[in-house]
Design an enzyme around this catalytic site. Structure first.
Site, PDB file in Angstrom:
ATOM      1  N   GLU A 156     -64.587 -56.306-111.814  1.00 19.61           N
ATOM      2  CA  GLU A 156     -64.911 -55.296-110.839  1.00 19.61           C
ATOM      3  C   GLU A 156     -65.211 -55.789-109.538  1.00 19.61           C
ATOM      4  O   GLU A 156     -64.788 -55.187-108.850  1.00 19.61           O
ATOM      5  CB  GLU A 156     -65.953 -54.444-111.699  1.00 19.61           C
ATOM      6  CG  GLU A 156     -65.757 -53.398-112.618  1.00 19.61           C
ATOM      7  CD  GLU A 156     -65.598 -54.108-113.921  1.00 19.61           C
ATOM      8  OE1 GLU A 156     -65.095 -53.360-114.924  1.00 19.61           O
ATOM      9  OE2 GLU A 156     -65.867 -55.250-114.253  1.00 19.61           O
ATOM     10  N   HIS A 225     -73.246 -46.914-121.227  1.00 20.70           N
ATOM     11  CA  HIS A 225     -72.163 -46.087-120.756  1.00 20.70           C
ATOM     12  C   HIS A 225     -72.857 -44.789-120.346  1.00 20.70           C
ATOM     13  O   HIS A 225     -72.193 -43.882-120.293  1.00 20.70           O
ATOM     14  CB  HIS A 225     -71.419 -46.083-121.754  1.00 20.70           C
ATOM     15  CG  HIS A 225     -70.423 -47.062-121.950  1.00 20.70           C
ATOM     16  ND1 HIS A 225     -70.900 -48.199-122.782  1.00 20.70           N
ATOM     17  CD2 HIS A 225     -69.144 -47.437-121.812  1.00 20.70           C
ATOM     18  CE1 HIS A 225     -70.200 -49.238-122.906  1.00 20.70           C
ATOM     19  NE2 HIS A 225     -68.962 -48.683-122.253  1.00 20.70           N
TER      20      HIS A 225
END
Length: 421
Positions: A156, A225
């Site tokens: 990322e 998450h």
């Protein structure tokens, strides 16, 4: 006992219009129990009007609105009452246009912009032939090619930095985070480069980049998450933040974010991707800085965004059946706030309740409450209420997960308490 402890939250600072002393709160990191400093007896009398509040202990309940009733009748919501008084915003397209799910609306907006502007490209993990983790880019690699739908390794920080560099050279990249929580790995690129390079370069560079992806509390996705990154990024200079809540505003905000010369973070909620709505056939682009009036009302202003918009509308059904007339505003723009629309509503209702899924400490609600207090304090007839998620990692267990997020019965109860003023 564990459930009771889990329900404890820090009460927010409150102030009553016309009282001679302010009502301040602070929290203990170990117990999350609020301590209210009372400056005069008049404030004590004002606070004691909240049902269930014992002045001696000066402890509010988990949401700052006294003791919430535990009987099932008090917590029952009405599902058949009318929640929306008139057709406004996204509901105005009732009998025209075409029906899309929210992820399809995002795809349609993205595809239209890629057809219109050859500099628009998408960068991220599995955004190409796989179609994205939630199929927002499904079928687009075949249409636009692998270089405009660029699959990346699981890195990322690297591909976000690459996208920022691409934006500096004239492209309009869209970075998809497979999950918004993963973008914490790219925090340095987003904060130090994405938000600041236009300024630190003396205006030599613009960074027309969109950072988007699924976030929020899903259904048993676990703490890692279930992140709500809006609280992380709201203090970074140079960034704009918007949150979509319907297929209509998802498409309109996506197109506006791509066309913006500023770096924009578009927050999508993982539980709203399958929300269906009819949207216009003709092209439209929404303003990134405008709130949406979802339901006009007179009694109280409810400010919300993303998934909580739908929890609020469910609660409004019950409130309407009880004779209340709440005004609901989806703020959409998380940074900057649309203080014009918010201020006009506060001047009409004189009461405010903020409902968010963000964390209570340092969240969007805290910033929004501070802005309202600073700009519209004299218009308030009651303390600003704020319902937020608890300051705990989101549990995996379903029942515990539900306890950490604001539910419609709590919204009903909070409105009833605020409307007593």
């Amino acid at each position: 006992m564990e459930s009771t402890a889990l329900l404890q939250k820090v009460t927010a600072g409150m102030a009553f219009r016309g009282t001679p002393a302010s009502l301040l709160s602070s929290s203990s990191a170990s117990s999350h129990v609020a301590r209210i400093k009372l400056g005069s007896r008049s404030v004590i009398r004002a606070v004691s009007r909240l049902s269930g509040l014992t002045v001696k202990a000066t402890h509010l309940n988990a949401y700052g609105f006294g003791t919430m009733p535990h009987n099932s009748t008090a917590l029952k919501t009405v599902n058949k009452a009318v929640a929306v008084k008139t057709e406004t915003g996204s509901t105005a397209t009732a009998q025209q246009g075409h029906e899309l799910l929210l992820f399809e609306a995002l795809r349609e907006g993205l595809e239209e912009e890629m057809e219109r502007d050859p500099t628009v490209c998408v960068i991220g993990e599995d955004v190409g032939h796989y179609g994205g983790s939630y199929k927002v880019t499904k079928g687009m690699a075949e249409k636009f090619g692998d270089l405009r739908l660029l699959d990346t390794p699981i890195a990322e920080n690297s591909f976000t930095g690459m996208a920022i560099g691409a934006a500096m050279t004239g492209l309009r990249p869209i970075v998809e985070g497979m999950n918004m929580g993963f973008l914490l790995l790219a925090f340095n690129q987003i904060a130090n480069n994405c938000g600041m390079l236009h300024y630190t370069s003396g205006g030599q560079f613009t960074i027309p980049i969109v950072i988007r992806g699924p976030g929020g509390v899903g259904k048993q996705l676990g703490a890692e998450h279930s992140q709500r990154l809006e609280s992380y990024f709201q203090s970074v200079p140079g960034l704009q933040m918007v949150a979509c809540s319907t297929p209509y505003n998802a498409k309109g905000l996506m197109k506006a974010a791509i066309r913006s010369e500023n770096p924009v973070i578009l927050f999508e909620h993982v539980l709203l991707y399958n929300l269906k709505e009819r949207i216009p056939d003709e092209e439209y682009v929404l303003c990134l800085e405008e709130a949406e009036l979802v339901r006009p009302g007179q009694d109280i202003t409810i400010l919300t965004y993303s998934r909580m918009r739908h929890h609020v509308l469910q609660a409004v059904k019950t409130l309407v059946s009880k004779g209340y007339d709440p005004e609901v505003i989806d703020i959409r723009s998380l940074k900057p706030f649309d203080l014009f629309a918010i201020g006009n509503s506060v001047k009409k209702t004189h009461k405010v309740l903020i409902v968010e899924e963000c964390m209570r400490t340092g969240g969007i609600g805290a910033s929004l409450r501070a802005a309202i207090m600073e700009n519209f304090f004299d218009e308030l007839d009651a303390p600003i209420g704020c319902l937020s998620s608890q300051d705990v990692p989101t549990p995996y267990a379903g029942p515990l997960e539900d306890l950490t997020v604001v539910q419609p019965p709590q919204i009903v109860f909070a409105v009833e308490q605020l409307c007593k003023h």
